[in-house]
Design a protein around this motif. Structure first.
Motif, mmCIF file in Angstrom:
data_model
loop_
_atom_site.group_PDB
_atom_site.id
_atom_site.type_symbol
_atom_site.label_atom_id
_atom_site.label_comp_id
_atom_site.label_asym_id
_atom_site.label_seq_id
_atom_site.Cartn_x
_atom_site.Cartn_y
_atom_site.Cartn_z
ATOM 1 N N HIS A 339 0.827 -1.069 -0.039
ATOM 2 C CA HIS A 339 -0.122 -0.063 -0.139
ATOM 3 C C HIS A 339 1.067 1.167 -0.046
ATOM 4 C CE1 HIS A 339 -3.222 2.521 2.310
ATOM 5 N NE2 HIS A 339 -3.089 2.944 1.242
ATOM 6 N N ILE A 340 1.956 1.379 0.710
ATOM 7 C CA ILE A 340 2.931 2.574 1.194
ATOM 8 C C ILE A 340 3.751 2.497 -0.214
ATOM 9 C CG2 ILE A 340 4.702 3.375 2.432
ATOM 10 C CD1 ILE A 340 3.250 2.357 4.702
ATOM 11 N N PRO A 343 1.113 2.482 -4.136
ATOM 12 C CA PRO A 343 -0.659 2.762 -3.871
ATOM 13 C C PRO A 343 -1.413 2.696 -4.683
ATOM 14 C CG PRO A 343 0.880 4.768 -3.647
ATOM 15 C CD PRO A 343 1.865 3.671 -4.128
ATOM 16 N N TYR A 344 -0.996 2.912 -5.914
ATOM 17 C CA TYR A 344 -1.912 2.864 -7.036
ATOM 18 C C TYR A 344 -2.406 1.537 -7.529
ATOM 19 C CZ TYR A 344 -1.456 7.789 -7.361
ATOM 20 O OH TYR A 344 -1.422 9.142 -6.773
#
Lengths: 384, 367
Positions: A339-340, A343-344
């Motif tokens: 996620h970090i 993110p996309y």
């Protein structure tokens, strides 16, 4: 002027109220509760038990009071926590005071049925604090657990918390950490496990015994042993310290204390799947050396480091594979890392992360650097 | 009516700081995090920047008529009748916000400290103190009070921040921007922007300033300090609670309750209640004074102190009218303050006045 005087009079009357005496509860009228147990007895019945301090026995422990219990376990039942507390209150001459609570215990059956329906009041009630440790009691109800006495601590509930902290865990931060992972798609929640120990059928105390793994419905789906849990939290960079032992070829073994275990995780997007490269770092102090190596030589330190690194990588890899295959819950927070870092991409996959996690490829390397080797080079009993 | 009051630049500074910080740190964080998630701090930066810009214009406008409040100079600019009509929205704002703040303060104190004390007792106790201070010294005593209270608030907040350092996880601020995008970040700026724009009250307060020259710098500095503190608060909250903050009423209070340093610094939340009460106290007194004084000016009454009792009564009624905590703390800001008060009182009217004034003076110079 007359008016001013009357205003001053009103202000003085106001002082009477501002002391807050309306809400006063004397310390003598409070049942200070340090540990709290929750069991789901049936579908619509919760049983709450609490370890309440008996203040008069807290002081004279050294002399005559040593045989007497310093706490009392009380319990009550109801459709939810507060109703159960009210039921419990019937047995207490003092009002239950919950602000000092340090640990909450769930029975294993309750954890397996799911915690979703009983957790709300523990974050809503202003009297209760977020900073608390939370345990799952292995193979027992929380009520039975709380009545087990513990030789080292006058309040057994605190003993559980201390055991957990002594094993390098973060103690009272557990609850917040749990809530954070419940709210994130990329980490599966876990809670520490505690288990009663017994000898010849007599309960002697309890021991920290790993972590319980939860799924997103907050049902307990599995558990990790204490060593597995330590390793898993090394991968998450969430251990304060840990001790690892390992064999060093050709023969013998060593043990080191790792003081700041941390990890670095990098996610790579492949065409079909996601790949994680994990590096475990740790600065260690060597404390035991059952080999022929002379620790005053840098070479032998290197030998030990490489040997331990290989073993830790192997163990970690096995652990991840085990969790992937048997539970499919991302307790390591790989999803959050993804996620970090991407993110996309994460937006596209977060809905199906649980199934993706099962097939994620992982590569692990370990970098241990031994900073100190204790007080001797060669073991003193070694005649070489 | 004589402008008998004299307040100094540093008093203006502390008045603004102590009134801005309390409500903004208590109420805007949740709203910002709900929209902008972990990027709420960017929103806050954005929102405060806009508020500072607006403050610049408020002060510019007020400085054009030294010694006059907006009630007076609106009549100078637009003529008596139009000037009187255009400030009516301010009265609606001030009267209602007095009631709303009172309710929020009482609700908060009640929630964190009391269970058995009747709510009206707390309300009346606060009102008595506020009324006493306002009655006796007007804005002067409020300003002096702020000069004492303001530093206390700031120092206490700094202590809270220092005690929380060990619990911070910078990772919880990540990923930046990607999850929300510019639209949500801009939307998340609305709470901090609208709350901090309460500095529009300067258009009344600056009338009492003894030396006009430094009015701009002390006002803007106060806004910058408020912004830094608000920004710091929201970053701390996110670094501890992550996006859990969107579900909490008072994230800053939760943060204080979470403080736990070396076994002996714990359960310090009563400090925070005091801190918030102090800020609420200054703010209430200020709104009470501004509402009473302006009402008196509007009607042309000689004594604003008599009007004060009416304002108190109306404020108390408004306080009771809020049915529950949701109405006062969530719906009042989101359904009244943001859609009506902010665009009308904080943007439209000041800019209309400024524009008309600039044009009129321009014409006068030419002719």
């Amino acid at each position: 002027m007359k008016f001013r005087i009357s205003l001053i009079m009103i202000a003085i009357v106001a002082v009477v109220f501002t002391t807050g005496c309306w809400d006063q509860v004397e310390l003598n009228d409070r049942a200070i509760e340090m540990a709290w147990g929750i069991d789901q007895v049936s579908k619509s019945l919760v049983e709450i038990s609490a370890q309440v301090i008996i203040p008069s026995r807290m002081q004279g422990q050294s002399s005559q009071g040593s045989q007497q219990k310093t706490f009392q376990v009380v319990s009550g039942r109801g459709i939810n926590t507060l109703e159960a507390v009210q039921d419990m209150q019937r047995q207490l001459s003092r009002v239950v005071f919950r602000s000092h609570r340090r640990a909450i215990f769930f029975g294993e059956d309750t954890a397996k049925q799911g915690l979703t329906d009983i957790l709300d009041t523990y974050t809503r009630d202003p009297e209760i604090r977020l900073r608390t440790d939370v345990f799952v009691v292995k193979g027992m109800t929380a009520k039975d657990f709380l009545s087990v006495s513990f030789p080292f601590e006058s309040i057994p509930g605190l003993g559980a918390l201390k055991e957990h902290t002594a094993m390098g865990g973060w103690g009272t931060e557990v609850f917040l950490d749990f809530l954070l992972s419940v709210n994130s798609e990329g980490t599966a929640p876990t809670l520490p496990l505690i288990q009663v120990t017994s000898q010849h059928g007599r309960k002697t105390g309890f021991e920290y015994s790993g972590r319980a793994i939860f799924n997103k419905q907050l049902r307990m789906v599995g558990e990790l042993s204490s060593t597995q849990a330590q390793l898993a939290f090394w991968i998450k960079s969430k251990n304060r310290y840990l001790t690892i032992g390992g064999k060093v070829p050709p023969k013998g073994n060593v043990a080191i204390v790792i003081l700041n275990p941390r990890s670095h995780i990098v996610s790579h997007l492949g065409k079909k799947s996601v790949r994680f490269v994990i590096t475990l770092y740790g600065d260690g102090n060597l404390r035991e050396n059952n080999t022929e190596l002379d620790m005053s030589k840098t070479d032998s330190i290197h030998i030990v480091e490489r040997a331990l690194e290989r073993q830790m990588s192997k163990r970690a890899l096995a652990l991840i594979a085990h969790v992937q295959k048997d539970y499919g819950e991302d307790i390591f927070g790989f999803g959050d890392t993804l996620h970090i870092q991407h993110p996309y991409y994460w937006k596209k996959v977060k809905g199906s992360w649980d199934s993706i996690f099962r097939h994620v490829q992982v590569r692990i390397s370990t970098r241990i650097s031994i900073k100190r080797v204790g007080l001797t080079g060669l073991p003193l009993h070694n005649r070489k | 009516m004589k402008g008998a009051f004299n307040i100094s630049n540093s008093q203006i500074f502390w008045l603004l700081v102590s009134m801005e910080i309390g409500m903004a740190t208590l109420l805007t964080i949740t709203m910002a995090v709900q929209v902008a998630k972990q990027d709420a701090w960017i929103s806050t930066l954005l929102g405060s920047a806009v508020a500072i810009l607006l403050t610049f214009f408020y002060v510019k406008l007020a400085m054009r008529y030294p010694g006059k409040t907006i009630i007076q100079f609106s009549q100078d600019i637009l003529g008596m009748w139009l000037g009187k009509i255009i400030v009516i929205p301010y009265f609606v704002t001030w009267y209602s916000v007095f009631g709303a703040i009172l309710r929020q303060v009482v609700d908060f104190i009640y929630l964190s400290l009391f269970t058995a004390t009747p709510v009206w007792i707390i309300t009346v106790v606060i009102l008595v103190v506020v009324a006493y201070m306002t009655y006796v010294g007007g804005i002067e005593s409020i300003a002096r009070c702020a000069e004492v209270i303001g530093p206390i608030i700031v120092v206490m907040l700094i202590i809270i921040f220092i005690l929380s350092i060990q619990d911070l996880h910078a990772k919880r601020l990540l990923p930046i921007y990607a999850d929300t995008g510019w639209w949500l970040i801009t939307k998340g700026a609305i709470p901090s922007m609208t709350f901090l724009s309460e500095s529009s009250i300067l258009m009344v307060l600056l009338a009492f300033l003894s030396t006009q020259e430094k009015a701009m710098s002390s006002s803007l500095w106060a806004m910058v300090v408020s912004m830094v503190i608000l920004l710091d608060t929201i970053m701390m909250v996110i670094m501890i609670f992550g996006t859990l903050a969107e579900k909490m009423w008072y994230p800053l209070e939760q943060l204080v309750r979470y403080i736990y340093v070396m076994e002996f610094v714990q359960n310090v939340d009563s400090i925070f209640v005091i801190l918030f009460l102090l800020s609420g106290f200054v703010k209430l007194a200020m709104y009470l004074f501004v509402a009473s004084y302006s009402t008196a000016q509007w009607f042309g009454f000689q004594s604003w102190r008599t009007v004060m009792w009416v304002v108190l009564g109306i404020g108390y009624i408004i306080t009771i009218l809020f049915k529950n905590i949701d109405v006062a703390t969530v719906e009042y800001p989101s359904q009244f303050w943001i859609p009506y008060v902010f665009p009308i009182c904080f943007i439209a009217i000041p800019f209309i006045l400024l524009l008309v004034d600039v044009i009129r003076r321009g014409i006068r110079i030419k002719t």
